[in-house]
Design a protein around this motif. Structure first.
Motif, short mmCIF file in Angstrom:
data_model
loop_
_atom_site.label_atom_id
_atom_site.label_comp_id
_atom_site.label_asym_id
_atom_site.label_seq_id
_atom_site.Cartn_x
_atom_site.Cartn_y
_atom_site.Cartn_z
N UNK A 137 6.19 -4.53 11.11
CA UNK A 137 6.05 -5.18 9.80
C UNK A 137 4.67 -4.92 9.20
N UNK A 138 4.64 -4.41 7.96
CA UNK A 138 3.34 -4.12 7.34
C UNK A 138 2.58 -5.39 7.01
N UNK A 139 1.28 -5.27 6.97
CA UNK A 139 0.44 -6.40 6.57
C UNK A 139 0.52 -6.56 5.06
N UNK A 140 1.01 -7.70 4.63
CA UNK A 140 1.15 -7.95 3.20
C UNK A 140 -0.21 -8.32 2.62
N UNK A 141 -0.76 -7.43 1.82
CA UNK A 141 -2.08 -7.66 1.22
C UNK A 141 -1.96 -8.36 -0.14
N UNK A 142 -0.82 -8.17 -0.79
CA UNK A 142 -0.63 -8.64 -2.16
C UNK A 142 0.56 -9.57 -2.21
N UNK A 143 0.34 -10.83 -2.47
CA UNK A 143 1.43 -11.80 -2.46
C UNK A 143 2.27 -11.73 -3.74
N UNK A 144 1.61 -11.58 -4.89
CA UNK A 144 2.31 -11.54 -6.18
C UNK A 144 1.77 -10.38 -7.01
N UNK A 145 2.45 -10.09 -8.09
CA UNK A 145 2.00 -8.99 -8.96
C UNK A 145 0.63 -9.29 -9.57
N UNK A 146 0.27 -10.56 -9.68
CA UNK A 146 -1.03 -10.92 -10.25
C UNK A 146 -2.18 -10.61 -9.30
N UNK A 147 -1.87 -10.40 -8.02
CA UNK A 147 -2.91 -10.11 -7.04
C UNK A 147 -3.19 -8.61 -6.90
N UNK A 148 -2.43 -7.78 -7.61
CA UNK A 148 -2.59 -6.33 -7.50
C UNK A 148 -3.92 -5.86 -8.09
N UNK A 149 -4.52 -4.88 -7.42
CA UNK A 149 -5.72 -4.24 -7.95
C UNK A 149 -5.33 -3.01 -8.76
N UNK A 150 -6.31 -2.41 -9.43
CA UNK A 150 -6.04 -1.18 -10.18
C UNK A 150 -5.59 -0.06 -9.25
N UNK A 151 -6.17 -0.04 -8.04
CA UNK A 151 -5.78 0.98 -7.08
C UNK A 151 -4.33 0.77 -6.64
N UNK A 152 -3.94 -0.48 -6.43
CA UNK A 152 -2.54 -0.77 -6.09
C UNK A 152 -1.61 -0.26 -7.20
N UNK A 153 -1.98 -0.56 -8.43
CA UNK A 153 -1.16 -0.15 -9.57
C UNK A 153 -1.06 1.38 -9.66
N UNK A 176 10.07 0.89 -3.10
CA UNK A 176 9.77 1.34 -1.74
C UNK A 176 8.30 1.72 -1.62
N UNK A 177 7.78 2.40 -2.65
CA UNK A 177 6.37 2.77 -2.64
C UNK A 177 5.47 1.54 -2.59
N UNK A 178 5.78 0.54 -3.41
CA UNK A 178 4.97 -0.67 -3.42
C UNK A 178 5.02 -1.39 -2.09
N UNK A 179 6.18 -1.42 -1.45
CA UNK A 179 6.30 -2.05 -0.13
C UNK A 179 5.46 -1.31 0.91
N UNK A 180 5.43 0.01 0.82
CA UNK A 180 4.62 0.80 1.74
C UNK A 180 3.13 0.54 1.53
N UNK A 181 2.75 0.16 0.29
CA UNK A 181 1.35 -0.06 -0.03
C UNK A 181 0.92 -1.51 0.16
N UNK A 182 1.82 -2.36 0.71
CA UNK A 182 1.41 -3.71 1.06
C UNK A 182 1.95 -4.83 0.20
N UNK A 183 2.90 -4.55 -0.71
CA UNK A 183 3.49 -5.61 -1.50
C UNK A 183 4.74 -6.14 -0.81
N UNK A 184 5.00 -7.44 -0.87
CA UNK A 184 6.26 -7.96 -0.34
C UNK A 184 7.41 -7.52 -1.23
N UNK A 185 8.62 -7.61 -0.73
CA UNK A 185 9.79 -7.08 -1.44
C UNK A 185 9.95 -7.68 -2.84
N UNK A 186 9.78 -9.00 -2.96
CA UNK A 186 9.97 -9.65 -4.26
C UNK A 186 8.94 -9.18 -5.28
#
Length: 277
Positions: A137-153, A176-186
């Motif tokens: 299971x990947x480490x979820x760094x970003x809980x919601x879309x509001x927590x995303x950084x510019x690099x995440x985006x 799938x890309x966002x999940x690989x980069x640490x975002x939860x599915x929702x």
């Protein structure tokens, strides 16, 4: 507009709406559906892009409160400003690559067999990602879309750009890309929804301007019917998907892609279906 053309517009609109936000490629399904319906001329290609606006209106309606909040806070709310900037950054990779490579990709890959291959490859990628997530299971760094950084985006935007290959799936690539980069599915799914708004609306406007010579006022009923069908089916799909991802992963979509792609390849190879190019 003839009854036959109206039925084609409705079918294509339903296909667009039901597939746009699932990781199964709306473009791929539209290419295949258009081939079966003998709806493949230049006007049909513009139609396939324009009815995406109908589907995206479903997302706008579903998230209307959030959209109004962001738009009203652009001049004063740092949270709204950050959210909008993230959308712009995520949109840029696809926009730039689309302008540079769009014509070449359309001429070479907007055909049933390349689409079927993309279905299959994308299915195996989804299976691999889901299996990896279960085992490690990947480490979820970003809980919601509001927590995303510019690099995440930017990373998610690069994943979306892969969807320039028809059959890949824009929503599938971004989720799938966002999940690989640490975002939860929702959060990954919701950001994919929001990112679709500028991506699909600007694609619609660009296509209408670029291909205006092949269109006329007589085409309005066909475009209107297709867009309404896309809106209704997309609205139902978005509501269903948000409930589905709360308790399920995307494995079923991966197997659907693989089986569907194999069927298309087999039907082409053995001549069961004469796919139009």
């Amino acid at each position: 507009m003839t009854l036959a053309l109206a039925l084609k517009a409705i079918i294509m609109g339903l296909v667009e709406g039901f597939t746009e936000f699932l990781p199964i490629s709306s473009t791929g399904h539209l290419i295949l559906a258009g081939s079966l319906l003998d709806f493949t001329d230049e006007k049909a290609k513009v139609f396939e892009i324009v009815i995406q606006a109908g589907a995206i209106m479903a997302v706008c309606w579903e998230y209307r409160a959030r959209i109004v909040s962001v738009m009203s806070g652009l001049t004063s709310d740092p949270k709204a400003q950050k959210f909008m900037l993230n959308l712009i950054v995520a949109f840029l990779p696809l926009a730039l690559l689309g302008l540079l490579l769009g014509k070449m990709i359309k001429s070479a890959l907007f055909k049933p067999v390349p689409v079927a291959l993309a279905f299959i490859i994308g299915g195996f990628i989804i299976l691999w990602v889901e299996r990896r997530n279960k085992l490690n299971p990947p480490v979820v760094r970003v809980e919601t879309v509001d927590d995303m950084t510019l690099l995440d985006a930017f990373k998610v935007g690069c994943a979306q750009a892969v969807a320039l290959i028809p059959g890949t799936s824009r929503s599938g690539a971004t989720i799938i890309g966002a999940m690989m980069f640490g975002l939860p599915r929702k959060a990954a799914t919701e950001f994919s929804f929001f990112l679709a708004i500028p991506t699909l609306l600007l694609a619609t406007v660009y296509s209408l301007i670029k291909e205006r010579d092949v269109l006329s006022m007589a085409d309005l009923p066909m475009f209107g019917i297709g867009s309404i069908a896309a809106f209704i089916s997309a609205f139902l799909c978005v509501r269903w998907l948000l409930r589905y991802i709360s308790t399920h992963d995307f494995t079923v979509f991966a197997w659907y892609r693989i089986v569907f792609g194999i069927v298309v390849l087999a039907s082409s190879h053995y001549g069961w279906v004469v796919w139009a190019e």
